[in-house]
Every structure is written in structure tokens, then in C-alpha cells.
Design an enzyme around this catalytic site. Structure first.
Site, short mmCIF file in Angstrom:
data_model
loop_
_atom_site.label_atom_id
_atom_site.label_comp_id
_atom_site.label_asym_id
_atom_site.label_seq_id
_atom_site.Cartn_x
_atom_site.Cartn_y
_atom_site.Cartn_z
CG ASP A 1 -2.48 1.08 1.23
OD1 ASP A 1 -3.21 0.05 1.28
OD2 ASP A 1 -2.13 2.64 0.98
CG LEU B 1 0.47 3.94 3.93
CD1 LEU B 1 1.31 4.11 5.38
CD2 LEU B 1 -1.05 3.42 4.59
CB ALA C 1 -3.83 -0.63 -4.85
CB SER D 1 -11.86 4.35 -3.86
OG SER D 1 -12.02 4.89 -2.95
CB THR E 1 -16.41 -0.74 -9.15
OG1 THR E 1 -17.74 -0.09 -8.92
CG2 THR E 1 -15.70 -0.01 -10.35
CG ASP E 2 -22.14 -1.23 -8.33
OD1 ASP E 2 -21.38 -0.40 -8.18
OD2 ASP E 2 -22.51 -1.35 -8.11
CD GLU E 3 -19.17 4.21 -9.02
OE1 GLU E 3 -18.48 5.00 -10.14
OE2 GLU E 3 -19.59 4.33 -8.38
CE1 TYR F 1 -13.23 3.88 -8.77
CE2 TYR F 1 -15.04 3.90 -9.45
CZ TYR F 1 -13.84 3.09 -8.34
OH TYR F 1 -14.63 1.88 -7.68
CE LYS G 1 -11.80 -0.64 -9.88
NZ LYS G 1 -10.36 -1.15 -8.85
CG ASN H 1 -18.00 -3.05 -0.21
OD1 ASN H 1 -17.34 -4.25 0.04
ND2 ASN H 1 -18.68 -3.23 -1.40
CE LYS I 1 -14.65 7.04 -1.41
NZ LYS I 1 -14.05 6.11 -1.06
CG LEU I 2 -23.93 8.24 1.87
CD1 LEU I 2 -25.02 9.92 0.83
CD2 LEU I 2 -25.32 7.99 1.15
CG HIS J 1 -26.25 11.48 -8.85
ND1 HIS J 1 -25.93 12.22 -8.00
CD2 HIS J 1 -25.04 10.54 -8.01
CE1 HIS J 1 -25.93 11.77 -6.58
NE2 HIS J 1 -25.21 10.62 -6.96
P1 NAD Z 1 -9.95 3.07 -0.05
O1 NAD Z 1 -9.34 4.60 -0.59
O2 NAD Z 1 -10.02 2.85 0.77
O3 NAD Z 1 -8.12 2.21 0.01
C1 NAD Z 1 -7.74 2.36 -1.72
C2 NAD Z 1 -6.04 1.82 -0.68
O4 NAD Z 1 -5.52 1.95 -2.01
C3 NAD Z 1 -6.21 2.81 0.27
O5 NAD Z 1 -5.00 2.17 1.20
C4 NAD Z 1 -4.55 3.84 -0.27
O6 NAD Z 1 -3.76 4.15 -0.35
C5 NAD Z 1 -3.70 2.36 -1.76
N1 NAD Z 1 -3.68 2.59 -3.14
C6 NAD Z 1 -4.27 3.78 -3.21
N2 NAD Z 1 -3.02 4.16 -4.56
C7 NAD Z 1 -2.18 3.00 -4.47
C8 NAD Z 1 -1.14 3.28 -5.08
N3 NAD Z 1 -0.33 3.60 -6.35
N4 NAD Z 1 0.05 2.24 -4.62
C9 NAD Z 1 -0.55 1.48 -3.61
N5 NAD Z 1 -1.63 1.51 -2.68
C10 NAD Z 1 -2.53 2.41 -3.32
O7 NAD Z 1 -10.89 1.90 -1.46
P2 NAD Z 1 -11.82 1.36 -0.90
O8 NAD Z 1 -13.26 1.34 -1.12
O9 NAD Z 1 -11.02 0.09 -0.39
O10 NAD Z 1 -12.26 0.05 -2.57
C11 NAD Z 1 -11.09 -1.20 -2.81
C12 NAD Z 1 -10.79 -0.82 -4.33
O11 NAD Z 1 -12.34 -1.95 -4.56
C13 NAD Z 1 -11.22 -0.39 -5.12
O12 NAD Z 1 -10.15 -0.90 -6.21
C14 NAD Z 1 -12.35 -0.21 -5.71
O13 NAD Z 1 -12.34 0.45 -7.01
C15 NAD Z 1 -12.47 -1.04 -5.30
N6 NAD Z 1 -14.31 -0.88 -5.15
C16 NAD Z 1 -14.83 -0.70 -4.05
C17 NAD Z 1 -16.34 0.03 -3.61
C18 NAD Z 1 -16.95 0.53 -2.47
O14 NAD Z 1 -17.80 0.43 -2.49
N7 NAD Z 1 -15.95 1.23 -1.83
C19 NAD Z 1 -16.90 -1.42 -4.77
C20 NAD Z 1 -16.48 -2.26 -5.38
C21 NAD Z 1 -15.54 -1.98 -5.57
O1 DAU Z 2 -20.64 0.81 -6.94
C1 DAU Z 2 -19.83 0.55 -6.66
C2 DAU Z 2 -18.89 2.34 -6.28
O2 DAU Z 2 -19.44 2.63 -4.50
C3 DAU Z 2 -17.59 1.66 -5.75
O3 DAU Z 2 -16.34 0.96 -6.93
C4 DAU Z 2 -16.74 3.39 -5.42
O4 DAU Z 2 -15.10 3.16 -4.89
C5 DAU Z 2 -17.20 3.30 -4.15
O5 DAU Z 2 -16.93 4.94 -3.42
C6 DAU Z 2 -18.84 3.66 -4.91
O6 DAU Z 2 -19.25 5.12 -5.75
P1 DAU Z 2 -20.47 6.14 -5.37
O7 DAU Z 2 -20.86 6.65 -5.74
O8 DAU Z 2 -21.52 4.97 -5.34
O9 DAU Z 2 -20.10 6.14 -4.33
P2 DAU Z 2 -20.67 8.18 -2.20
O10 DAU Z 2 -20.35 7.25 -1.30
O11 DAU Z 2 -19.51 8.85 -2.98
O12 DAU Z 2 -22.03 7.74 -3.38
C7 DAU Z 2 -23.24 7.50 -3.03
C8 DAU Z 2 -24.23 8.17 -3.18
O13 DAU Z 2 -24.59 9.38 -3.05
C9 DAU Z 2 -24.05 8.76 -4.30
O14 DAU Z 2 -25.30 8.70 -5.19
C10 DAU Z 2 -23.97 10.19 -4.58
C11 DAU Z 2 -24.29 10.32 -3.06
N1 DAU Z 2 -23.89 11.30 -1.94
C12 DAU Z 2 -22.19 10.96 -1.55
C13 DAU Z 2 -22.11 11.94 -1.06
C14 DAU Z 2 -19.84 12.13 -0.31
C15 DAU Z 2 -24.06 12.32 -1.51
O15 DAU Z 2 -25.75 12.18 -1.69
N2 DAU Z 2 -24.00 12.81 -0.94
C16 DAU Z 2 -22.49 13.20 -0.45
O16 DAU Z 2 -22.12 14.00 0.53
#
Ligand code: NAD
Ligand code: DAU
Length: 340
Positions: A34, A36, A83, A86, A126-128, A154, A158, A184, A193-194, A280
Site C-alpha cells: 500500500d 498509504l 489498490a 476510489s 466495481t459495478d460502476e 473513476y 476501472k 460497500n 463516502k456517503l 451522477h
Molecule cells: P479506499 O480508497 O478506501 O482504499 C484504497 C487503498 O489503496 C488505500 O489504502 C490507498 O492507500 C491504496 N492506494 C491508492 N493508490 C495506491 C498506489 N498507487 N499504490 C498502492 N496503494 C495505493 O478504497 P476502497 O473503497 O477500499 O476500494 C478498494 C477497491 O475496491 C478499489 O479498487 C475500488 O475500486 C473497489 N470497489 C470499492 C467499492 C466500495 O463501495 N468502496 C465497491 C466496489 C469496488
Molecule cells: O458502486 C461501487 C462504488 O461505490 C465504488 O466503485 C466506489 O469506489 C465507491 O466510492 C462507491 O461509489 P459511489 O459514488 O456510489 O459512492 P459515494 O459514497 O461517493 O456516494 C454514494 C451516493 O451518495 C451517490 O449517489 C452520491 C451520493 N452522495 C455522496 C456524498 C459523498 C451524496 O448525496 N452526498 C455526499 O456527500
């Protein structure tokens, strides 16, 4: 006993995945790579750092030389790549680091896999990558056959990585798999995140910034269920295949925010409607039939229980999130929400 490289393990899902591996496969060795970034937090990994079967490497996945060195030393059986940059809003502000880490970083990891040999490279996607679904067609879901159709820098980064992963399989025979998960939630979720943003703002009696009308729909999955699914796919999933992961738990953003207010006993007057996110996505909804039929996976945590556990976790772990929101996050928050 396997050696598993987990990249991005100091972030939200990666850290939960490391805890899952440590609990369910204590015989395996886990090596976390990582960089960091602002989203990575070594304190999250505090209770595994001293374990004999764990190693932490502060390394950028784009740093080819450093990545090759770790592969040479560890000879991993499995590499699972979390990594990434995100956060969609940050990608809209500044796409370039998303292209670097999410695309170039993925290719460096796969080149290392080719050079040193590997049992499985698993890409956490991701589903995105499927774009969005209309709000008035609840009968439509993303399947693995849904065309890639991205909206943000983003999701485009991906999707590009996914295409590269499939190309490395077809061209070089690299044993890969990909999982595409919905949103998640759970412990250690970064407060931009939201769900964590709304919990922390509500606790501090700050405005709750809902984008647009709050009617966008996300399909929420408790993080541990996602971790279990990835573990199944990387060990038993078919090589070269994509698996969708989701729990059929669709909710409008505004429903989530109201629920958080209610649970924390905060007035809904904190809710503030702000300018919508550019481009959006309206609705995400995963069809997880394939992973269920092939690997027997089903989500185990109901949303009502998962959100309760999550809110409780944020209540008990202010020591984790307080330092985060007092650092770079302040500047980010001001930039993102100051004039919105
Ligand atoms: P996050 O942003 O919380 O964590 C990302 C981690 O990657 C951090 O620890 C960061 O330091 C590390 N990182 C970033 N750039 C790096 C680099 N160049 N080299 C090494 N490490 C690096 O992200 P998350 O929400 O835990 O998501 C993890 C993965 O899951 C991502 O690939 C994201 O696309 C995918 N994903 C996330 C969600 C979600 O809801 N959060 C859903 C579906 C898929
Ligand atoms: O679907 C998987 C994805 O989910 C992952 O690939 C991404 O890494 C992860 O960040 C997440 O993306 P979203 O854009 O869906 O998540 P976020 O939490 O940023 O936003 C969720 C919803 O809430 C989205 O419709 C935007 C809205 N939102 C978000 C924030 C941060 C708000 O209304 N207000 C806010 O302040």
C-alpha cells in the site's frame, strides 16, 4: 499454505479483507502492498502488523522496480488488487492520478505476475463499469454480460483496468479473475463516502449534504460479505471470468440519510440539498446469480443489522476517524462542499 499479496490493504475494503483472511485462513501468509495515500491508514492494520504471517510494504503499485522486488522475495501464489483511487468526486476534480494508479498500476502488477509466475491474479472491480440504470425500470439489473458504459473518470479507469486484465488473460494466458461489486459499507470506511460522512457529520451536528434530490439508488452490501465473495472467487472461481457481487439491497440516498438521523436521534433539518454530482449515475443494481450458482455465495448480513453495526462502530471508534477528519480532509471538505 499460500502467500497472498493484497494491494490497497490499508484502505477500507482491503483492510477488512486482510482481517477476513487472517480469521478464515490463518495458515496463509499475507503481504500487503500500500502506498498509504490520503485514503490509506496504517493504524487500521495495527492489530495484524506484528503477526508472523503478515508483512506490510509501503509501496506504490506503479513503482515497477519495488513491486518486482517484493514479488521476487515473496513468490506469491495469489495477488488480489484492491489498490485504487476510489472516490468518484475526486476523479471529477482531478482524473490523472486515477489513470496512473488504476490503469498503469494494474498493468505493473500483472507484468510482475507474468515475470514471477502466479496461481491467480484477482482484480477487485466495481459495478460502476456498467454505467447506470434508469430509476423507472426496477426490472433491470447489471449482469456480467451488460456492456461496459462508464460515466466518470473513476469508472472509466476501472473499466480500462478490467479490459487490460482480460487482455492479459487472452494474450499471455495469465490466470485472472475479476469481481464487480456494488456499494460497500462497514467499519474503516473513509469519511469522504456517503455513509461515514453522514454519520460523522450528524454526530457533529453539521449539515448533511445530499446531492440533487437524493433519489439516486445504490445497492448496499456489508463489507464482510464482499470479502467472503472475493475469497471464494480468487480460490475457486473460473479463470478468465467476471463475477458480479451484490446483495439486492437497493436504497435511495435520502432513505439512508434519514435512517442515520433517526438512529442517532438527530433532526432531519440537518439535511441540506446541494448541487448534484456531475454526470451522477442514477441507479446501480447487481444481479448476483452467477456467483450464487457457481460458488454458492449469498450475502449474510441484512442491511438493518449491517447499518446498526456500522453506526455502532463509528460511535466507538472516534479515535480512528477523528485524526482523519482533522488533516487533509478539512481542505478537501472545504473545496468540495464550501460553495456547493
Ligand atoms: P479506499 O480508497 O478506501 O482504499 C484504497 C487503498 O489503496 C488505500 O489504502 C490507498 O492507500 C491504496 N492506494 C491508492 N493508490 C495506491 C498506489 N498507487 N499504490 C498502492 N496503494 C495505493 O478504497 P476502497 O473503497 O477500499 O476500494 C478498494 C477497491 O475496491 C478499489 O479498487 C475500488 O475500486 C473497489 N470497489 C470499492 C467499492 C466500495 O463501495 N468502496 C465497491 C466496489 C469496488
Ligand atoms: O458502486 C461501487 C462504488 O461505490 C465504488 O466503485 C466506489 O469506489 C465507491 O466510492 C462507491 O461509489 P459511489 O459514488 O456510489 O459512492 P459515494 O459514497 O461517493 O456516494 C454514494 C451516493 O451518495 C451517490 O449517489 C452520491 C451520493 N452522495 C455522496 C456524498 C459523498 C451524496 O448525496 N452526498 C455526499 O456527500
Amino acid at each position: 499454505m499460500k502467500t497472498i499479496i493484497v494491494t490497497g490493504g490499508a484502505g477500507f475494503i482491503g483492510s477488512n479483507f486482510i482481517f477476513y483472511l487472517m480469521d478464515h485462513h490463518p495458515e496463509d501468509r499475507v503481504v500487503c502492498i500500500d502506498k498509504l495515500t490520503y485514503a490509506g491508514n496504517l493504524s487500521t492494520l495495527a492489530h495484524v502488523l506484528e503477526k508472523d504471517n503478515f508483512r506490510f510494504c509501503k509501496t506504490d503499485i506503479c513503482d515497477r522496480e519495488a513491486v518486482y522486488r517484493i514479488f521476487d522475495e515473496e513468490k506469491p501464489d495469489i495477488v488480489v488488487n484492491f489498490a485504487a483511487e476510489s472516490h468518484v468526486d475526486r476523479s471529477i476534480e482531478n482524473p490523472s492520478v486515477f489513470l496512473e494508479t488504476n490503469i498503469i498500476g494494474t498493468s505493473v502488477l500483472m507484468d510482475a505476475c507474468r515475470k514471477y509466475g502466479i496461481g491467480r491474479y484477482h482484480q477487485v472491480s466495481t459495478d460502476e463499469v456498467y454505467g447506470d440504470l434508469p430509476l423507472d425500470r426496477p426490472d433491470l439489473f447489471f449482469t456480467e454480460e451488460t456492456p461496459i458504459h462508464t460515466s466518470s473518470p473513476y469508472s472509466s479507469s476501472k473499466a480500462s483496468a478490467d479490459l487490460l486484465v482480460l487482455a492479459y488473460h487472452r494474450t499471455y494466458g495469465l490466470p485472472v479473475s475479476i469481481s464487480r461489486c456494488s456499494n460497500n459499507y462497514g467499519p474503516y470506511h473513509f469519511p469522504e463516502k456517503l455513509i461515514p460522512l453522514m454519520i460523522i457529520n450528524a454526530l457533529n451536528d453539521r449539515p448533511l449534504p445530499v446531492y440533487g434530490e437524493g433519489k439516486n439508488v445504490r445497492d448496499w452490501l456489508y463489507v464482510e460479505d464482499h470479502c467472503k465473495a472475493i475469497d471464494l472467487v480468487m480460490r475457486n472461481g473460473r479463470v478468465g471470468e467476471v463475477y458480479n457481487i451484490g446483495g439486492h439491497n437497493e436504497m435511495q440516498n435520502i432513505e439512508i440519510v434519514r435512517l442515520i438521523c433517526k438512529r442517532l436521534n438527530k433532526p432531519e433539518s440537518l439535511i441540506t440539498y446541494v448541487t448534484d454530482r456531475k454526470g451522477h449515475d442514477l441507479r446501480y443494481a447487481i444481479d448476483p446469480t452467477k456467483i450464487h450458482n457457481e460458488l454458492g455465495w449469498l450475502p449474510e448480513t441484512k442491511f438493518a443489522d449491517g447499518i446498526e453495526k456500522t453506526i455502532d462502530w463509528y460511535l466507538k471508534n472516534e479515535a480512528w476517524w477523528q485524526p482523519i477528519i482533522s488533516r487533509e480532509y478539512q481542505t478537501y471538505y472545504e473545496r468540495m462542499y464550501g460553495n456547493r
